[in-house]
Design a protein around this motif. Structure first.
Motif, PDB file in Angstrom:
ATOM      1  N   UNK A 187      28.658  42.476  45.336  1.00 54.17           N
ATOM      2  CA  UNK A 187      27.833  42.565  46.538  1.00 54.17           C
ATOM      3  C   UNK A 187      27.987  43.907  47.255  1.00 54.17           C
ATOM      4  N   UNK A 188      29.184  44.491  47.177  1.00 50.34           N
ATOM      5  CA  UNK A 188      29.459  45.720  47.920  1.00 50.34           C
ATOM      6  C   UNK A 188      29.196  46.941  47.051  1.00 50.34           C
ATOM      7  N   UNK A 189      29.411  48.140  47.637  1.00 47.80           N
ATOM      8  CA  UNK A 189      29.097  49.313  46.821  1.00 47.80           C
ATOM      9  C   UNK A 189      30.278  49.820  45.992  1.00 47.80           C
ATOM     10  N   UNK A 190      31.422  49.165  46.168  1.00 46.79           N
ATOM     11  CA  UNK A 190      32.564  49.466  45.293  1.00 46.79           C
ATOM     12  C   UNK A 190      33.242  48.138  44.952  1.00 46.79           C
ATOM     13  N   UNK A 191      34.155  48.209  43.982  1.00 48.97           N
ATOM     14  CA  UNK A 191      35.021  47.045  43.747  1.00 48.97           C
ATOM     15  C   UNK A 191      36.061  47.044  44.863  1.00 48.97           C
ATOM     16  N   UNK A 192      36.643  45.877  45.145  1.00 47.84           N
ATOM     17  CA  UNK A 192      37.643  45.836  46.215  1.00 47.84           C
ATOM     18  C   UNK A 192      39.024  45.423  45.705  1.00 47.84           C
ATOM     19  N   UNK A 193      39.170  45.321  44.414  1.00 49.80           N
ATOM     20  CA  UNK A 193      40.459  44.927  43.837  1.00 49.80           C
ATOM     21  C   UNK A 193      41.474  46.061  43.993  1.00 49.80           C
ATOM     22  N   UNK A 194      42.747  45.747  43.716  1.00 49.41           N
ATOM     23  CA  UNK A 194      43.792  46.769  43.720  1.00 49.41           C
ATOM     24  C   UNK A 194      43.382  47.914  42.786  1.00 49.41           C
ATOM     25  N   UNK A 211      26.359  47.217  41.359  1.00 49.61           N
ATOM     26  CA  UNK A 211      26.789  47.180  42.760  1.00 49.61           C
ATOM     27  C   UNK A 211      25.668  46.744  43.698  1.00 49.61           C
ATOM     28  N   UNK A 212      26.042  46.495  44.936  1.00 48.80           N
ATOM     29  CA  UNK A 212      25.082  46.120  45.995  1.00 48.80           C
ATOM     30  C   UNK A 212      24.158  44.993  45.574  1.00 48.80           C
ATOM     31  N   UNK A 213      24.672  44.115  44.747  1.00 53.34           N
ATOM     32  CA  UNK A 213      23.775  43.108  44.189  1.00 53.34           C
ATOM     33  C   UNK A 213      24.401  41.728  44.201  1.00 53.34           C
ATOM     34  N   UNK A 214      23.534  40.743  44.129  1.00 51.31           N
ATOM     35  CA  UNK A 214      24.031  39.380  44.075  1.00 51.31           C
ATOM     36  C   UNK A 214      23.155  38.552  43.141  1.00 51.31           C
TER      37      UNK A 214
END
Ligand SMILES: Cc1cc2nc3c(=O)[nH]c(=O)nc-3n(C[C@H](O)[C@H](O)[C@H](O)COP(=O)(O)OP(=O)(O)OC[C@H]3O[C@@H](n4cnc5c(N)ncnc54)[C@H](O)[C@@H]3O)c2cc1C
Lengths: 316, 221
Positions: A187-194, A211-214
């Motif tokens: 959903x966001x413009x980057x990954x949010x994992x470690x 990215x930016x998608x669902x």
């Protein structure tokens, strides 16, 4: 191929314990260990499988002492540890919690009622649903929330993973060894994992990230055949052919049991003080179900220790 | 080298010593044709190691392709297949299709103990509900050896079979019998099918009461 010899034991449960723990994940099992160490009798009520979400995790790489351990193995070690100290277990769902002057009554789905002065809620959180058409219809027909359980059924197939956080990336790295191709929809413009995990995902030739998608819809006849992906910035839509959809988009706390009894934040997490005690004396909440900043195994086990230490001092 | 480690054997010897009461017969069906049964050999090996641990356990090996009478008697459909029979020769309706490996090995151990004792490990409420059953019910639990949630589903189903003469309960290893799994649209396990009707199924780990209710509801509908 392996042969697991351990068998689930059954206990005849009593009507009264010093402490009843609802939920047998890492938080609840640690509470049970500390309770036994404090000389208190303890019952752990678990509706599915002791170890909780850790059973769902392919590899755990951030629990001290175990640079790499299978989630399942860690889960069963937690359980064995608690069992070896004399904690008792029952395979049932707690469906009601009643608070009386100085005792609490936990009602189980098998009709039994158990009483204790101290009750600890360690019910964790469940994976969030996407809430899109097709998700429910195709659950068990290509839609999954558990990579370790179902991954093998997608050997050589193409799958979509929804999500881009730690869980999504972790499970992607497990699934990528089995499947043909992975498309991650974030959903966001980057990954949010470690960071290290992100790097592994991004450098893998078999994984593509959108990215930016669902995912707006999951479609198929008998089973999943395609998903409708929408770019939330541009509104652009496209259809992706896929054999399966794995969803890792966060958690919903299991706090229903204490609704109306204690303070719950707008997201459904139980509010406690620093001793893990809720607004009701002798009623504690620990682990993922509690309002806190970091939901991990280490913090879940820490919560369990703190709660019991406090309870042992104040109520026994 | 055996499939079971020395440590596992020691653990099981101790467990059987404590838990087993009457003897249990493991009735195993295989095919001599490896093309038809990739896993028959390994299943036979692990079962023979298992029965070697305690003298109350015996293994009977049958040829699925030749011994038609027995295949019909036990209504066995595919191989490898395993049936558990009590000392008195009672077939409770417990079936394992596929290697009982991984977590399902623990299920087999537990089942052996249950058959040996002859009493199902179910709540009295469940037993009451099962008493009312009028028509036969067949429960098929599709599993994978790596699924930690599956043994409880298989155990509940198998215990229901022990409790009621009307119930046959089978564990089916989904990867091994992928065509069958495909036919039933299995993509998440445990996937539980009632009366082999592809439309009568549920998926996931349910506690005993809900599992039993769901099976009975589907069986009636
Ligand atoms: C895919 C994934 C990967 C993860 N990877 C990692 C990782 O690598 N490292 C890490 O530190 N953390 C990881 N986590 C997070 C970690 O799993 C959780 O923080 C941790 O399991 C929380 O423990 P808990 O005991 O609070 O809850 P849970 O583990 O959720 O356990 C709660 C238990 O309560 C039971 N329960 C709920 N309601 C009831 C009821 N009414 N009656 C009876 N029983 C009930 C549930 O069945 C469950 O077993 C991951 C999570 C996910 C989803």
């Amino acid at each position: 191929m392996f042969f697991e010899v351990d068998v689930p034991k059954r206990f005849e449960i009593k009507d009264r314990y010093d402490i009843v723990v609802i939920g047998g994940g890492p938080a609840g099992l640690t509470a049970a260990i500390y309770a036994r160490r404090a000389g208190l009798s303890v019952l752990v009520v678990e509706k599915t499988l002791e170890g909780g979400y850790v059973n769902f995790t392919h590899l755990v790489e951030n629990y001290p002492g175990f640079p790499k351990i299978k989630g399942e193995e860690l889960a069963s070690r937690f359980k064995e540890h608690a069992e070896s100290f004399g904690a008792e277990f029952v395979n049932a769902e707690a469906i009601k919690l009643e608070v009386k002057a100085d005792k609490k009554i936990v009602e189980l789905d098998n009709g039994k009622k158990v009483e204790a002065p101290v009750v600890i809620v360690a019910t964790g959180a469940n994976p969030k649903r996407l809430n899109v058409p097709g998700e429910k219809e195709f659950f068990g027909r290509g839609v999954s929330y558990c990579a370790t359980c179902d991954g093998y059924l997608f050997s050589g197939k193409d799958i979509v993973i929804v999500g881009g956080g730690d869980s999504a990336c972790d499970e992607a790295m497990f699934l990528v060894n089995l499947v043909n191709r992975i498309t991650m929809v974030q959903l966001l413009e980057t990954l949010t994992a470690a960071k290290v995990l992100q790097d592994r995902v991004l450098s893998h030739p078999k994984i593509e990230v959108i990215y930016n998608s669902t995912v707006k819809e999951i479609r198929g006849k008998e089973k999943v055949e395609e998903v409708l992906v929408e770019n939330v910035k541009t509104g652009e839509r496209k259809v992706l052919k896929t054999d399966g959809v794995f969803i890792f988009i966060g958690l919903n706390p299991n706090s229903k049991l204490v609704e109306g009894l204690v303070e719950i934040d707008p997201y459904g997490y139980i509010v406690t003080d620093e001793n893990m005690e809720t607004s009701v004396k002798g009623l504690y909440a620990i682990g993922d179900v509690r309002r806190k900043n970091l939901r991990q195994i280490v913090t879940a086990v820490a919560d369990g220790a703190i709660a019991v230490e406090h309870a042992a001092k104040h109520y026994f | 080298m055996g499939l079971l480690s020395n440590k596992d054997v020691a653990y099981l010897r101790d467990l059987f010593e404590k838990e087993l009461e009457k003897s249990v017969r493991l009735v195993f069906f295989k095919s001599e044709d490896p093309a038809r049964c990739q896993y028959c050999e390994i299943t036979e090996q692990v079962l023979s190691e298992l029965v070697g641990i305690d003298s109350r356990l015996t293994l009977e090996v049958h040829d699925f392709d030749r011994e038609k009478d027995l295949v019909a008697k036990y209504a066995v459909e595919m191989v490898p297949a395993l049936v558990l029979e009590s000392e008195e020769g009672k077939d409770y309706g417990i079936r394992f299709y596929g290697v009982p490996s991984g977590h399902e090995f623990g299920t087999l151990i537990q089942d052996i103990i249950t058959v040996s004792k002859g009493t199902p490990q179910l709540s009295s409420e469940t037993l009451k509900k099962l008493e009312k059953l009028e028509r036969p019910v067949r429960i098929s639990v599709f599993v994978t050896p790596t699924c930690p949630y599956c043994p409880r589903a298989v155990l509940t189903a198998h215990n229901m079979a022990v409790a009621s003469d009307k119930i046959v309960a089978e564990m089916i290893e989904a990867n091994e019998f992928w065509e069958l799994s495909e036919r039933f649209g299995v993509s998440s396990v445990p996937h539980i099918v009632v009366n082999r009707d592809p439309d009568k199924f549920f998926v996931g780990a349910y506690p005993e009461r809900e599992f039993v209710e769901e099976v009975l509801r589907l069986a009636e509908g």
